[in-house]
Design an enzyme around this catalytic site. Structure first.
Site, PDB file in Angstrom:
ATOM      1  N   LYS A  13      57.306  44.302  -7.265  1.00  9.43           N
ATOM      2  CA  LYS A  13      56.047  43.737  -7.774  1.00  9.43           C
ATOM      3  C   LYS A  13      55.619  44.412  -9.081  1.00  9.43           C
ATOM      4  O   LYS A  13      55.294  43.745 -10.051  1.00  9.43           O
ATOM      5  CB  LYS A  13      54.906  43.892  -6.733  1.00  9.43           C
ATOM      6  CG  LYS A  13      55.175  43.228  -5.394  1.00  9.43           C
ATOM      7  CD  LYS A  13      53.989  43.346  -4.445  1.00  9.43           C
ATOM      8  CE  LYS A  13      53.597  44.766  -4.082  1.00  9.43           C
ATOM      9  NZ  LYS A  13      54.634  45.525  -3.335  1.00  9.43           N
ATOM     10  N   ARG A  88      45.887  42.423   0.473  1.00  9.67           N
ATOM     11  CA  ARG A  88      46.857  42.913   1.458  1.00  9.67           C
ATOM     12  C   ARG A  88      46.429  42.641   2.885  1.00  9.67           C
ATOM     13  O   ARG A  88      47.148  42.974   3.825  1.00  9.67           O
ATOM     14  CB  ARG A  88      46.977  44.418   1.302  1.00  9.67           C
ATOM     15  CG  ARG A  88      48.194  44.892   0.551  1.00  9.67           C
ATOM     16  CD  ARG A  88      48.087  46.406   0.482  1.00  9.67           C
ATOM     17  NE  ARG A  88      49.336  47.055   0.356  1.00  9.67           N
ATOM     18  CZ  ARG A  88      49.888  47.379  -0.816  1.00  9.67           C
ATOM     19  NH1 ARG A  88      49.326  47.050  -1.930  1.00  9.67           N
ATOM     20  NH2 ARG A  88      51.026  48.015  -0.836  1.00  9.67           N
ATOM     21  N   ARG A 127      63.538  55.802  -6.252  1.00  8.97           N
ATOM     22  CA  ARG A 127      62.622  55.504  -7.351  1.00  8.97           C
ATOM     23  C   ARG A 127      61.968  56.767  -7.903  1.00  8.97           C
ATOM     24  O   ARG A 127      61.532  57.634  -7.159  1.00  8.97           O
ATOM     25  CB  ARG A 127      61.515  54.562  -6.858  1.00  8.97           C
ATOM     26  CG  ARG A 127      60.422  54.347  -7.907  1.00  8.97           C
ATOM     27  CD  ARG A 127      59.438  53.290  -7.510  1.00  8.97           C
ATOM     28  NE  ARG A 127      58.690  53.617  -6.316  1.00  8.97           N
ATOM     29  CZ  ARG A 127      57.767  52.825  -5.788  1.00  8.97           C
ATOM     30  NH1 ARG A 127      57.535  51.636  -6.332  1.00  8.97           N
ATOM     31  NH2 ARG A 127      57.121  53.179  -4.699  1.00  8.97           N
ATOM     32  N   ARG A 160      57.067  59.460  -5.852  1.00  4.99           N
ATOM     33  CA  ARG A 160      55.775  59.205  -5.228  1.00  4.99           C
ATOM     34  C   ARG A 160      55.748  59.835  -3.833  1.00  4.99           C
ATOM     35  O   ARG A 160      56.752  59.819  -3.127  1.00  4.99           O
ATOM     36  CB  ARG A 160      55.544  57.686  -5.125  1.00  4.99           C
ATOM     37  CG  ARG A 160      54.698  57.163  -6.263  1.00  4.99           C
ATOM     38  CD  ARG A 160      54.623  55.670  -6.330  1.00  4.99           C
ATOM     39  NE  ARG A 160      54.232  54.999  -5.100  1.00  4.99           N
ATOM     40  CZ  ARG A 160      54.052  53.679  -5.009  1.00  4.99           C
ATOM     41  NH1 ARG A 160      54.224  52.909  -6.075  1.00  4.99           N
ATOM     42  NH2 ARG A 160      53.710  53.123  -3.876  1.00  4.99           N
ATOM     43  N   ARG A 171      55.195  51.875   5.763  1.00  2.00           N
ATOM     44  CA  ARG A 171      54.617  50.879   4.840  1.00  2.00           C
ATOM     45  C   ARG A 171      55.204  49.495   5.125  1.00  2.00           C
ATOM     46  O   ARG A 171      54.498  48.485   5.059  1.00  2.00           O
ATOM     47  CB  ARG A 171      54.896  51.292   3.393  1.00  2.00           C
ATOM     48  CG  ARG A 171      54.026  52.461   2.937  1.00  2.00           C
ATOM     49  CD  ARG A 171      54.640  53.210   1.773  1.00  2.00           C
ATOM     50  NE  ARG A 171      54.803  52.417   0.588  1.00  2.00           N
ATOM     51  CZ  ARG A 171      55.659  52.722  -0.399  1.00  2.00           C
ATOM     52  NH1 ARG A 171      56.430  53.790  -0.319  1.00  2.00           N
ATOM     53  NH2 ARG A 171      55.745  51.944  -1.457  1.00  2.00           N
TER      54      ARG A 171
HETATM   55  P1  G5P Z   1      51.259  50.035  -4.061  1.00  2.00           P
HETATM   56  O1  G5P Z   1      51.292  50.941  -5.217  1.00  2.00           O
HETATM   57  O2  G5P Z   1      50.807  48.641  -4.249  1.00  2.00           O
HETATM   58  P2  G5P Z   1      53.585  49.061  -2.600  1.00  2.00           P
HETATM   59  O3  G5P Z   1      53.993  49.836  -1.406  1.00  2.00           O
HETATM   60  O4  G5P Z   1      53.052  47.717  -2.354  1.00  2.00           O
HETATM   61  O5  G5P Z   1      52.689  50.095  -3.407  1.00  2.00           O
HETATM   62  P3  G5P Z   1      55.480  49.660  -4.501  1.00  2.00           P
HETATM   63  O6  G5P Z   1      56.092  50.779  -3.721  1.00  2.00           O
HETATM   64  O7  G5P Z   1      54.654  50.011  -5.690  1.00  2.00           O
HETATM   65  O8  G5P Z   1      54.693  48.709  -3.560  1.00  2.00           O
HETATM   66  P4  G5P Z   1      56.759  47.516  -5.922  1.00  2.00           P
HETATM   67  O9  G5P Z   1      55.723  47.647  -6.963  1.00  2.00           O
HETATM   68  O10 G5P Z   1      56.860  46.230  -5.170  1.00  2.00           O
HETATM   69  O11 G5P Z   1      56.692  48.714  -4.883  1.00  2.00           O
HETATM   70  O12 G5P Z   1      58.196  47.799  -6.512  1.00  2.00           O
HETATM   71  P5  G5P Z   1      58.650  48.487  -7.899  1.00  2.00           P
HETATM   72  O13 G5P Z   1      58.041  49.827  -8.066  1.00  2.00           O
HETATM   73  O14 G5P Z   1      58.521  47.496  -9.014  1.00  2.00           O
HETATM   74  O15 G5P Z   1      60.227  48.626  -7.610  1.00  2.00           O
HETATM   75  C1  G5P Z   1      60.700  49.479  -6.571  1.00  2.00           C
HETATM   76  C2  G5P Z   1      62.066  50.045  -6.977  1.00  2.00           C
HETATM   77  O16 G5P Z   1      63.024  48.993  -7.064  1.00  2.00           O
HETATM   78  C3  G5P Z   1      62.079  50.742  -8.342  1.00  2.00           C
HETATM   79  O17 G5P Z   1      62.927  51.848  -8.294  1.00  2.00           O
HETATM   80  C4  G5P Z   1      62.615  49.654  -9.286  1.00  2.00           C
HETATM   81  O18 G5P Z   1      63.295  50.231 -10.398  1.00  2.00           O
HETATM   82  C5  G5P Z   1      63.564  48.910  -8.369  1.00  2.00           C
HETATM   83  N1  G5P Z   1      63.631  47.486  -8.713  1.00  2.00           N
HETATM   84  C6  G5P Z   1      62.591  46.686  -9.033  1.00  2.00           C
HETATM   85  N2  G5P Z   1      63.012  45.423  -9.257  1.00  2.00           N
HETATM   86  C7  G5P Z   1      64.360  45.440  -9.050  1.00  2.00           C
HETATM   87  C8  G5P Z   1      65.374  44.431  -9.116  1.00  2.00           C
HETATM   88  O19 G5P Z   1      65.130  43.276  -9.428  1.00  2.00           O
HETATM   89  N3  G5P Z   1      66.626  44.806  -8.804  1.00  2.00           N
HETATM   90  C9  G5P Z   1      66.929  46.097  -8.458  1.00  2.00           C
HETATM   91  N4  G5P Z   1      68.189  46.393  -8.157  1.00  2.00           N
HETATM   92  N5  G5P Z   1      66.000  47.080  -8.413  1.00  2.00           N
HETATM   93  C10 G5P Z   1      64.749  46.755  -8.688  1.00  2.00           C
HETATM   94  O20 G5P Z   1      50.370  50.666  -2.922  1.00  2.00           O
HETATM   95  C11 G5P Z   1      50.508  52.008  -2.542  1.00  2.00           C
HETATM   96  C12 G5P Z   1      49.521  52.328  -1.443  1.00  2.00           C
HETATM   97  O21 G5P Z   1      48.184  52.169  -1.935  1.00  2.00           O
HETATM   98  C13 G5P Z   1      47.328  51.636  -0.918  1.00  2.00           C
HETATM   99  C14 G5P Z   1      48.169  51.593   0.344  1.00  2.00           C
HETATM  100  O22 G5P Z   1      48.022  52.827   0.998  1.00  2.00           O
HETATM  101  C15 G5P Z   1      49.598  51.432  -0.206  1.00  2.00           C
HETATM  102  O23 G5P Z   1      50.596  51.861   0.698  1.00  2.00           O
HETATM  103  N6  G5P Z   1      46.878  50.302  -1.345  1.00  2.00           N
HETATM  104  C16 G5P Z   1      46.074  49.516  -0.628  1.00  2.00           C
HETATM  105  N7  G5P Z   1      45.474  49.684   0.585  1.00  2.00           N
HETATM  106  C17 G5P Z   1      44.752  48.662   1.041  1.00  2.00           C
HETATM  107  N8  G5P Z   1      44.584  47.480   0.365  1.00  2.00           N
HETATM  108  C18 G5P Z   1      45.148  47.296  -0.853  1.00  2.00           C
HETATM  109  N9  G5P Z   1      44.969  46.123  -1.512  1.00  2.00           N
HETATM  110  C19 G5P Z   1      45.930  48.336  -1.399  1.00  2.00           C
HETATM  111  N10 G5P Z   1      46.625  48.464  -2.556  1.00  2.00           N
HETATM  112  C20 G5P Z   1      47.199  49.663  -2.510  1.00  2.00           C
HETATM  113 MG    MG Z   2      54.099  48.965  -7.317  1.00  2.00          MG
END
Ligand code: G5P
Ligand code: MG
Length: 215
Positions: A13, A88, A127, A160, A171
């Site tokens: 995302k 979420r 990551r 992280r 998660r």
């Molecule tokens: P976050 O920060 O929203 P998450 O857990 O939803 O965290 P995260 O971990 O940030 O999501 P992402 O953004 O979906 O993941 O993914 P990313 O960082 O882009 O990519 C992940 C990895 O894959 C990276 O190493 C990247 O290089 C690789 N990658 C990406 N795309 C590709 C691809 O196409 N191919 C390949 N091979 N690799 C790829 O939320 C964190 C916490 O905050 C709280 C919660 O506690 C949550 O756990 N929170 C909330 N709590 C309640 N309500 C809400 N609305 C909340 N929002 C946040």
């Molecule tokens: Mg993210």
């Protein structure tokens, strides 16, 4: 344009939202980034959220509702935005519906990225994130001599706190139990695009832009 990017933790995302915000000239609103910044600055919200975020739980809906209301009022959101990590829960989706109805915003586009849990566990375990600018890289070949390709800081990449395997699995469980049902809530409220999240980053961006530009 008003976009929600939706999917499991680690599905990509943040990676796609950053690219799309720049391509479409809209704001990128990541509630995870907002919370991590609040934790770093030890604000009142940050102190309340720290233990929850680091253990992979969900921050309460009233706090998240306040965060999103403030964020959407910012000047940078006037041209549109991409929401990453919000809503979420169904309660959060209802808060967002109320805000968007008041602002007479429509249509809303929801982009859902899909990938299997094991792909996600492997990605998140590898990551690293730049502590200065938030750029994301994969952990292979990293050394402390590495300069961030975006902000040029040296040795600034960190893991992280919620990217340990046990927390990643928690998660994912929270996502399947509580967040996945939000997708059904949007079935009659948004224009939905489902995108395979396991292709290359470039290919995924191309597929999303093709869909958005066809409407
Ligand atoms: P976050 O920060 O929203 P998450 O857990 O939803 O965290 P995260 O971990 O940030 O999501 P992402 O953004 O979906 O993941 O993914 P990313 O960082 O882009 O990519 C992940 C990895 O894959 C990276 O190493 C990247 O290089 C690789 N990658 C990406 N795309 C590709 C691809 O196409 N191919 C390949 N091979 N690799 C790829 O939320 C964190 C916490 O905050 C709280 C919660 O506690 C949550 O756990 N929170 C909330 N709590 C309640 N309500 C809400 N609305 C909340 N929002 C946040
Ligand atoms: Mg993210």
């Amino acid at each position: 344009m008003h976009i929600i990017i939706f999917g499991a933790p680690g599905v990509g995302k943040g990676t796609q939202a950053k690219i799309l915000a720049s391509e479409l000239n809209i704001a990128h609103i990541s509630t995870g980034d907002i919370l991590r910044e609040a934790i770093k600055k030890e604000t009142e919200t940050g102190l309340k959220a720290k233990a929850i975020v680091e253990s992979g739980g969900l921050v309460p809906d009233d706090i998240m509702g306040g965060i999103i209301k403030d964020a959407l009022k910012e000047e940078r959101c006037k041209k549109g935005y991409i929401l990453d990590g919000f809503p979420r829960t169904i309660a959060q989706a209802m808060i967002l519906t109320e805000i968007l109805n008041d602002l007479e915003v429509e249509p809303i586009y929801l982009i859902k990225l899909d990938a299997d849990d094991e792909v996600i566990v492997s990605r998140l375990s590898n990551r690293l994130v730049c502590s200065k600018c938030g750029n994301i890289i994969v952990n292979t070949n990293y050394s402390s001599e590495f300069n961030c390709p975006v902000c040029n800081s040296k040795g600034s990449y960190i893991k992280r706190k919620d990217d340990d395997e046990e927390v990643i699995r928690k998660r994912l469980m929270v996502y399947h139990d509580t967040t996945a049902p939000v997708f059904d809530y949007y079935k009659d409220k948004a224009v939905i695009f489902e995108i395979n999240g396991t292709e290359s980053i470039k290919e995924i961006t191309k597929n999303i832009l093709k869909k958005l530009r066809s409407v």
